[in-house]
Design a protein around this motif. Structure first.
Motif, PDB file in Angstrom:
ATOM      1  N   LEU A  25       0.826  -1.212   0.000  1.00  0.00           N
ATOM      2  CA  LEU A  25       0.000   0.000   0.000  1.00  0.00           C
ATOM      3  C   LEU A  25       0.864   1.267   0.000  1.00  0.00           C
ATOM      4  O   LEU A  25       1.653   1.495   0.905  1.00  0.00           O
ATOM      5  CB  LEU A  25      -0.922   0.006   1.216  1.00  0.00           C
ATOM      6  CG  LEU A  25      -2.094   0.996   1.162  1.00  0.00           C
ATOM      7  CD1 LEU A  25      -3.069   0.615   0.052  1.00  0.00           C
ATOM      8  CD2 LEU A  25      -2.822   1.053   2.498  1.00  0.00           C
ATOM      9  N   SER A  26       0.678   2.086  -1.033  1.00  0.00           N
ATOM     10  CA  SER A  26       1.427   3.340  -1.151  1.00  0.00           C
ATOM     11  C   SER A  26       0.633   4.539  -0.663  1.00  0.00           C
ATOM     12  O   SER A  26       1.195   5.501  -0.148  1.00  0.00           O
ATOM     13  CB  SER A  26       1.822   3.582  -2.614  1.00  0.00           C
ATOM     14  OG  SER A  26       2.612   2.533  -3.116  1.00  0.00           O
ATOM     15  N   HIS A  27      -0.705   4.477  -0.855  1.00  0.00           N
ATOM     16  CA  HIS A  27      -1.551   5.615  -0.501  1.00  0.00           C
ATOM     17  C   HIS A  27      -2.833   5.150   0.183  1.00  0.00           C
ATOM     18  O   HIS A  27      -3.515   4.247  -0.309  1.00  0.00           O
ATOM     19  CB  HIS A  27      -1.927   6.424  -1.748  1.00  0.00           C
ATOM     20  CG  HIS A  27      -0.765   6.936  -2.528  1.00  0.00           C
ATOM     21  ND1 HIS A  27       0.044   7.961  -2.081  1.00  0.00           N
ATOM     22  CD2 HIS A  27      -0.262   6.559  -3.726  1.00  0.00           C
ATOM     23  CE1 HIS A  27       0.987   8.195  -2.973  1.00  0.00           C
ATOM     24  NE2 HIS A  27       0.824   7.364  -3.976  1.00  0.00           N
ATOM     25  N   PHE A  28      -3.139   5.769   1.303  1.00  0.00           N
ATOM     26  CA  PHE A  28      -4.434   5.610   1.970  1.00  0.00           C
ATOM     27  C   PHE A  28      -4.964   7.034   2.102  1.00  0.00           C
ATOM     28  O   PHE A  28      -4.442   7.828   2.883  1.00  0.00           O
ATOM     29  CB  PHE A  28      -4.263   4.957   3.341  1.00  0.00           C
ATOM     30  CG  PHE A  28      -5.554   4.533   3.996  1.00  0.00           C
ATOM     31  CD1 PHE A  28      -5.869   3.185   4.135  1.00  0.00           C
ATOM     32  CD2 PHE A  28      -6.454   5.474   4.486  1.00  0.00           C
ATOM     33  CE1 PHE A  28      -7.053   2.782   4.751  1.00  0.00           C
ATOM     34  CE2 PHE A  28      -7.637   5.095   5.096  1.00  0.00           C
ATOM     35  CZ  PHE A  28      -7.940   3.736   5.233  1.00  0.00           C
ATOM     36  N   ILE A  31      -0.799   7.785   4.819  1.00  0.00           N
ATOM     37  CA  ILE A  31      -2.061   8.485   5.062  1.00  0.00           C
ATOM     38  C   ILE A  31      -1.996   9.870   4.427  1.00  0.00           C
ATOM     39  O   ILE A  31      -0.984  10.570   4.520  1.00  0.00           O
ATOM     40  CB  ILE A  31      -2.393   8.607   6.575  1.00  0.00           C
ATOM     41  CG1 ILE A  31      -3.760   9.294   6.765  1.00  0.00           C
ATOM     42  CG2 ILE A  31      -1.297   9.331   7.322  1.00  0.00           C
ATOM     43  CD1 ILE A  31      -4.933   8.553   6.199  1.00  0.00           C
ATOM     44  N   LEU A  32      -3.068  10.217   3.757  1.00  0.00           N
ATOM     45  CA  LEU A  32      -3.246  11.571   3.239  1.00  0.00           C
ATOM     46  C   LEU A  32      -4.679  11.963   3.555  1.00  0.00           C
ATOM     47  O   LEU A  32      -5.623  11.365   3.041  1.00  0.00           O
ATOM     48  CB  LEU A  32      -2.995  11.626   1.732  1.00  0.00           C
ATOM     49  CG  LEU A  32      -3.247  12.980   1.050  1.00  0.00           C
ATOM     50  CD1 LEU A  32      -2.349  14.061   1.647  1.00  0.00           C
ATOM     51  CD2 LEU A  32      -3.028  12.881  -0.455  1.00  0.00           C
ATOM     52  N   ASP A  33      -4.841  12.932   4.447  1.00  0.00           N
ATOM     53  CA  ASP A  33      -6.160  13.378   4.892  1.00  0.00           C
ATOM     54  C   ASP A  33      -6.416  14.769   4.321  1.00  0.00           C
ATOM     55  O   ASP A  33      -5.729  15.728   4.665  1.00  0.00           O
ATOM     56  CB  ASP A  33      -6.209  13.398   6.425  1.00  0.00           C
ATOM     57  CG  ASP A  33      -7.604  13.644   6.965  1.00  0.00           C
ATOM     58  OD1 ASP A  33      -8.141  14.742   6.718  1.00  0.00           O
ATOM     59  OD2 ASP A  33      -8.150  12.756   7.633  1.00  0.00           O
ATOM     60  N   ILE A  34      -7.402  14.872   3.431  1.00  0.00           N
ATOM     61  CA  ILE A  34      -7.684  16.129   2.739  1.00  0.00           C
ATOM     62  C   ILE A  34      -9.070  16.624   3.124  1.00  0.00           C
ATOM     63  O   ILE A  34     -10.069  15.924   2.928  1.00  0.00           O
ATOM     64  CB  ILE A  34      -7.613  15.948   1.210  1.00  0.00           C
ATOM     65  CG1 ILE A  34      -6.249  15.378   0.805  1.00  0.00           C
ATOM     66  CG2 ILE A  34      -7.873  17.268   0.499  1.00  0.00           C
ATOM     67  CD1 ILE A  34      -6.180  14.933  -0.638  1.00  0.00           C
ATOM     68  N   GLN A  35      -9.120  17.821   3.693  1.00  0.00           N
ATOM     69  CA  GLN A  35     -10.386  18.407   4.123  1.00  0.00           C
ATOM     70  C   GLN A  35     -10.536  19.800   3.528  1.00  0.00           C
ATOM     71  O   GLN A  35      -9.552  20.495   3.276  1.00  0.00           O
ATOM     72  CB  GLN A  35     -10.427  18.526   5.658  1.00  0.00           C
ATOM     73  CG  GLN A  35     -10.132  17.253   6.417  1.00  0.00           C
ATOM     74  CD  GLN A  35     -11.257  16.244   6.333  1.00  0.00           C
ATOM     75  OE1 GLN A  35     -12.367  16.576   5.912  1.00  0.00           O
ATOM     76  NE2 GLN A  35     -10.992  15.019   6.735  1.00  0.00           N
ATOM     77  N   TRP A  36     -11.789  20.194   3.318  1.00  0.00           N
ATOM     78  CA  TRP A  36     -12.053  21.587   2.993  1.00  0.00           C
ATOM     79  C   TRP A  36     -11.868  22.415   4.254  1.00  0.00           C
ATOM     80  O   TRP A  36     -12.094  21.932   5.357  1.00  0.00           O
ATOM     81  CB  TRP A  36     -13.479  21.774   2.480  1.00  0.00           C
ATOM     82  CG  TRP A  36     -13.752  21.188   1.137  1.00  0.00           C
ATOM     83  CD1 TRP A  36     -14.573  20.139   0.855  1.00  0.00           C
ATOM     84  CD2 TRP A  36     -13.206  21.608  -0.118  1.00  0.00           C
ATOM     85  NE1 TRP A  36     -14.574  19.878  -0.492  1.00  0.00           N
ATOM     86  CE2 TRP A  36     -13.745  20.762  -1.111  1.00  0.00           C
ATOM     87  CE3 TRP A  36     -12.315  22.614  -0.495  1.00  0.00           C
ATOM     88  CZ2 TRP A  36     -13.425  20.899  -2.459  1.00  0.00           C
ATOM     89  CZ3 TRP A  36     -11.990  22.745  -1.839  1.00  0.00           C
ATOM     90  CH2 TRP A  36     -12.543  21.898  -2.801  1.00  0.00           C
ATOM     91  N   THR A  37     -11.480  23.663   4.097  1.00  0.00           N
ATOM     92  CA  THR A  37     -11.406  24.545   5.254  1.00  0.00           C
ATOM     93  C   THR A  37     -12.817  24.777   5.785  1.00  0.00           C
ATOM     94  O   THR A  37     -13.803  24.645   5.055  1.00  0.00           O
ATOM     95  CB  THR A  37     -10.788  25.906   4.875  1.00  0.00           C
ATOM     96  OG1 THR A  37     -11.590  26.499   3.850  1.00  0.00           O
ATOM     97  CG2 THR A  37      -9.361  25.746   4.389  1.00  0.00           C
ATOM     98  N   ASP A  38     -12.915  25.105   7.081  1.00  0.00           N
ATOM     99  CA  ASP A  38     -14.235  25.312   7.688  1.00  0.00           C
ATOM    100  C   ASP A  38     -14.994  26.458   7.034  1.00  0.00           C
ATOM    101  O   ASP A  38     -16.219  26.470   6.976  1.00  0.00           O
ATOM    102  CB  ASP A  38     -14.085  25.584   9.186  1.00  0.00           C
ATOM    103  CG  ASP A  38     -13.636  24.347   9.936  1.00  0.00           C
ATOM    104  OD1 ASP A  38     -13.907  23.243   9.439  1.00  0.00           O
ATOM    105  OD2 ASP A  38     -13.008  24.479  10.988  1.00  0.00           O
ATOM    106  N   SER A  39     -14.244  27.443   6.541  1.00  0.00           N
ATOM    107  CA  SER A  39     -14.895  28.613   5.955  1.00  0.00           C
ATOM    108  C   SER A  39     -15.428  28.347   4.551  1.00  0.00           C
ATOM    109  O   SER A  39     -16.354  29.004   4.096  1.00  0.00           O
ATOM    110  CB  SER A  39     -13.911  29.787   5.892  1.00  0.00           C
ATOM    111  OG  SER A  39     -12.778  29.435   5.110  1.00  0.00           O
TER     112      SER A  39
END
Length: 210
Positions: free
Chosen positions: A138-141, A163-171
């Motif tokens: 596994l290279s990317h989760f 692990i790569l965790d991508i979120q939109w900013t709250d605003s």
């Protein structure tokens, strides 16, 4: 004497981008996409196919395909020889089910990438996390737009796992995955941070949308 022709700068950049796109994934490997909406998963599958991947399992909460989604699946198979299997995200409600999903993907090829898109189901994502820890390949989760998956992401980070965790900013939040896909190459690079908050106003996204 003949004139020396120079390759236009923008063409050099395009050739470089195309080379990166072709080398991002290997045709022999397989990839897992889980998410709430099948359409989001399909958008990601299309992105994977354009980057040299063609063995993909999609596990979504929504099972009924629209006519347009069926057409898109057909085109991926017809013109890109993509082998895409659709199944239910209910599989990962249990740890044995998550392990079964990974075995099914392994039958297609070596599993190198797992994507979770707005799953909003922390227990199921935890099951997939635990089941995937046996994968040396596994290279990317990648967890996309899923606040409920933060604990899983933090635990993987502490354990030194991909692990790569991508979120939109709250605003600024968007349910549209396309802006993220346009910069996914950059986000998957080896020197990318593990936790990323992204905004529709980010220069890179604004540039790719122009």
């Amino acid at each position: 004497m003949g004139e020396t022709r120079r390759t236009p700068k923008n063409k050099k950049v395009l050739n470089k981008i195309n080379a990166i796109n072709k080398s991002l994934f290997d045709l022999k490997n397989s990839h897992i996409i889980i998410g709430s909406k099948f359409e989001d998963c399909l958008c990601l599958a299309e992105w994977l196919v354009t980057h040299n991947a063609n063995k993909i399992i999609i596990a979504s909460k929504s099972q009924k395909l629209s006519v347009l989604s069926e057409r898109r699946m057909f085109l991926l198979h017809r013109y890109h020889n993509a082998h895409i299997i659709q199944t239910s995200a209910e599989k990962i409600h249990t740890l044995p089910g998550a392990r079964s999903l990974i075995r099914n993907a392994s039958n297609l090829g070596t599993v190198t990438t797992i994507f979770s898109i707005a799953l909003n189901d922390a227990p199921s994502l935890h099951n997939l996390d635990v089941a995937s820890r046996s994968l040396d390949s596994l290279s990317h989760f990648v967890s996309l737009m899923d606040k409920s998956g933060e604990d899983v992401s933090k635990e993987r980070f502490k354990a030194g796992l991909p692990i790569l965790d991508i979120q939109w900013t709250d605003s600024q939040k968007s349910e549209n995955i396309q802006p993220i896909l346009k910069v996914m190459n950059r986000l998957l690079s080896s020197n990318s941070a593990s936790f990323i908050n992204i905004s529709l106003e980010d220069k890179l996204i604004k540039y790719t949308n122009e």
